[in-house]
Motif scaffolding. Structure first.
Motif, PDB file in Angstrom:
ATOM      1  N   TYR A   1      44.603  38.105  32.481  1.00  0.00           N
ATOM      2  CA  TYR A   1      43.914  38.910  33.489  1.00  0.00           C
ATOM      3  C   TYR A   1      42.925  38.079  34.305  1.00  0.00           C
ATOM      4  O   TYR A   1      42.831  38.239  35.528  1.00  0.00           O
ATOM      5  CB  TYR A   1      43.194  40.080  32.816  1.00  0.00           C
TER       6      TYR A   1
ATOM      7  N   HIS B   1      44.301  38.681  38.026  1.00  0.00           N
ATOM      8  CA  HIS B   1      43.975  40.046  38.453  1.00  0.00           C
ATOM      9  C   HIS B   1      43.865  40.201  39.961  1.00  0.00           C
ATOM     10  O   HIS B   1      44.021  41.310  40.489  1.00  0.00           O
ATOM     11  CB  HIS B   1      42.702  40.547  37.757  1.00  0.00           C
TER      12      HIS B   1
ATOM     13  N   PHE C   1      37.925  41.546  32.168  1.00  0.00           N
ATOM     14  CA  PHE C   1      38.188  42.986  32.227  1.00  0.00           C
ATOM     15  C   PHE C   1      36.955  43.788  31.840  1.00  0.00           C
ATOM     16  O   PHE C   1      36.667  44.831  32.438  1.00  0.00           O
ATOM     17  CB  PHE C   1      39.360  43.341  31.316  1.00  0.00           C
TER      18      PHE C   1
END
Length: 421
Positions: free
Chosen positions: A229, A233, A273
């Motif tokens: 991520y 992302h 995240f």
């Protein structure tokens, strides 16, 4: 026999639900209640995409409750009136509800508290249900909220979040009579359909709502994509975001449980995240302290916005001539969703290139976004417009530079703009 009402709002789940657990702990029987709020319909916030997701989520919640011996009670009307009516009918002494940050939610709580007190009943508001950290839990010295994210995040990381609550094994439900509810709509099948909540076309690629789908997506996300991520992302072609935001918005997933499980995973992806979850809490604490920010500039810049109807329509329909902007707006129309990077660059284009009022863009997003959330939508738009919490109010995201950086091979553009450009 003691009875409590668990009033579901933005917490449509049985796992890690403080409202449901507290109601069960306090009484022998509960009334799991959801009120289809006609007040929300009058505000225009009820739109087809979110109505479809809500209908899915209510059906899934009812299934989860029935598996535990219960069921979901659904009423339609004014939330305060219908909740008080059900409480009186069942002899419930207390109503439990998740705390909200918007002005509408706070006023609803105040009205409900006063109405219940007049009937010698109580209201318990559970704050750490919609957000991981309650909006008012962290404040700087001498102020009522953090206006800048970085110092908020430093405090937020060290906050002691409550423990994750297990789903109840049993949900014994009090009998609710179906007669004598003259101003309430009793659904023959027990649950409302999407078209009765907000008639109109739904985005073809809309995700399925509900806790079951949310938890399946979470398991898949933790098992692989989360690890990358941090690197991917913002990569538009990679489609590497979690897509969990609709499930957080409707409370099908608990932010506390999500934070706990992501932190347990560890690594750079998890840290990146977690930062996004903190942004969500940050915006909620800003809105709780400054409810006018939903419609008015958080930091007025006295901008002179232009309103060119044709330019705005071209932006909405993905016809600006800037491929990455148009691709993102086509994705929004098809899926009722966009990744964060696409939201930022389309918002920058509308407010900084077309010089259109951020409220125009925020309103259009709320017409389509399945995760349309007043706190995050409005304050992200203000951040990009330069009227919000961004410490660089003149920030501009050049769409050509954004395309080169986040869609260098043009895969994202080709996915959503198949025609030559």
């Amino acid at each position: 026999m003691r009875v409590s009402v668990a009033l579901f709002t933005a917490d449509l789940r049985v796992h890690d639900n403080p409202v449901l657990r507290a109601a069960l702990r306090e009484a022998e029987r509960v009334v799991p209640l959801f009120v289809v709020d006609t007040g929300i319909s009058r505000t225009g916030f009820a739109v087809p995409n979110r109505a479809a997701f809500l209908a899915d989520s209510l059906a899934d919640l009812d299934t989860a409750l029935r598996a535990r011996g219960g069921r979901l009670v659904v009423r339609t009307g004014d939330v305060v009136e219908e909740t008080c009516r059900v409480a009186a009918e069942t002899g419930a002494g207390t109503v439990h509800v998740a705390g909200g940050a918007s002005r509408y939610a706070v006023r609803r709580e105040d009205r409900l508290r006063a109405a219940l007190a007049a009937d010698r009943r109580g209201l318990r508001v559970h704050d750490a249900s919609v957000t991981a950290v309650p909006p008012g839990a962290l404040v700087p010295a001498g102020k009522d909220h953090f206006a800048v994210f970085t110092p908020y995040f430093r405090r937020w990381e060290g906050f002691s979040v409550r423990g994750v609550l297990p789903a109840p094994a049993r949900v014994p439900v009090a009998e609710v009579r179906l007669a004598g509810l003259r101003s309430a709509e009793v659904h023959s099948a027990g649950l409302p359909r999407a078209e009765s909540l907000a008639p109109g076309p739904v985005s073809p690629g809309l995700p399925v709502g509900g806790e079951s789908d949310g938890r399946r997506r979470l398991r898949s996300w933790l098992a692989g994509p989360l690890a990358r991520y941090a690197d991917l992302h913002d990569d538009l072609a990679a489609d590497a975001t979690s897509r969990l935001s609709p499930y957080l918005h409707f409370g099908c997933l608990s932010p506390v449980e999500l934070l706990d499980r992501v932190r347990a995973h560890g690594g750079p992806g998890a840290h990146a995240f977690v930062r996004q979850l903190a942004w969500r809490d940050f915006h909620h604490q800003v809105l709780a302290a400054r409810p006018d920010a939903a419609r008015h500039d958080y930091r007025p810049r006295h901008d002179r916005w232009r309103r060119n109807a044709e330019e705005i329509r071209a932006w909405q329909e993905g016809r600006t001539g800037y491929p990455v902007v148009d691709a993102a707006m086509r994705q929004l129309r098809y899926e009722g969703w966009m990744p964060g990077r696409a939201r930022l660059l389309t918002a920058s284009f509308l407010t900084k290139t077309l010089c259109a009022d951020w409220r125009v863009g925020a309103g259009y997003f709320l017409e389509l976004l399945v995760d349309g959330d007043i706190a995050n939508n409005q304050l992200n738009w203000q951040w990009m417009a330069g009227t919000g919490t961004d410490t660089r109010p003149n920030r501009v995201l050049n769409p050509l530079v954004q395309a080169r950086r986040f869609d260098p091979g043009g895969e994202y553009v080709r996915r959503w703009l198949p025609e030559p450009h």
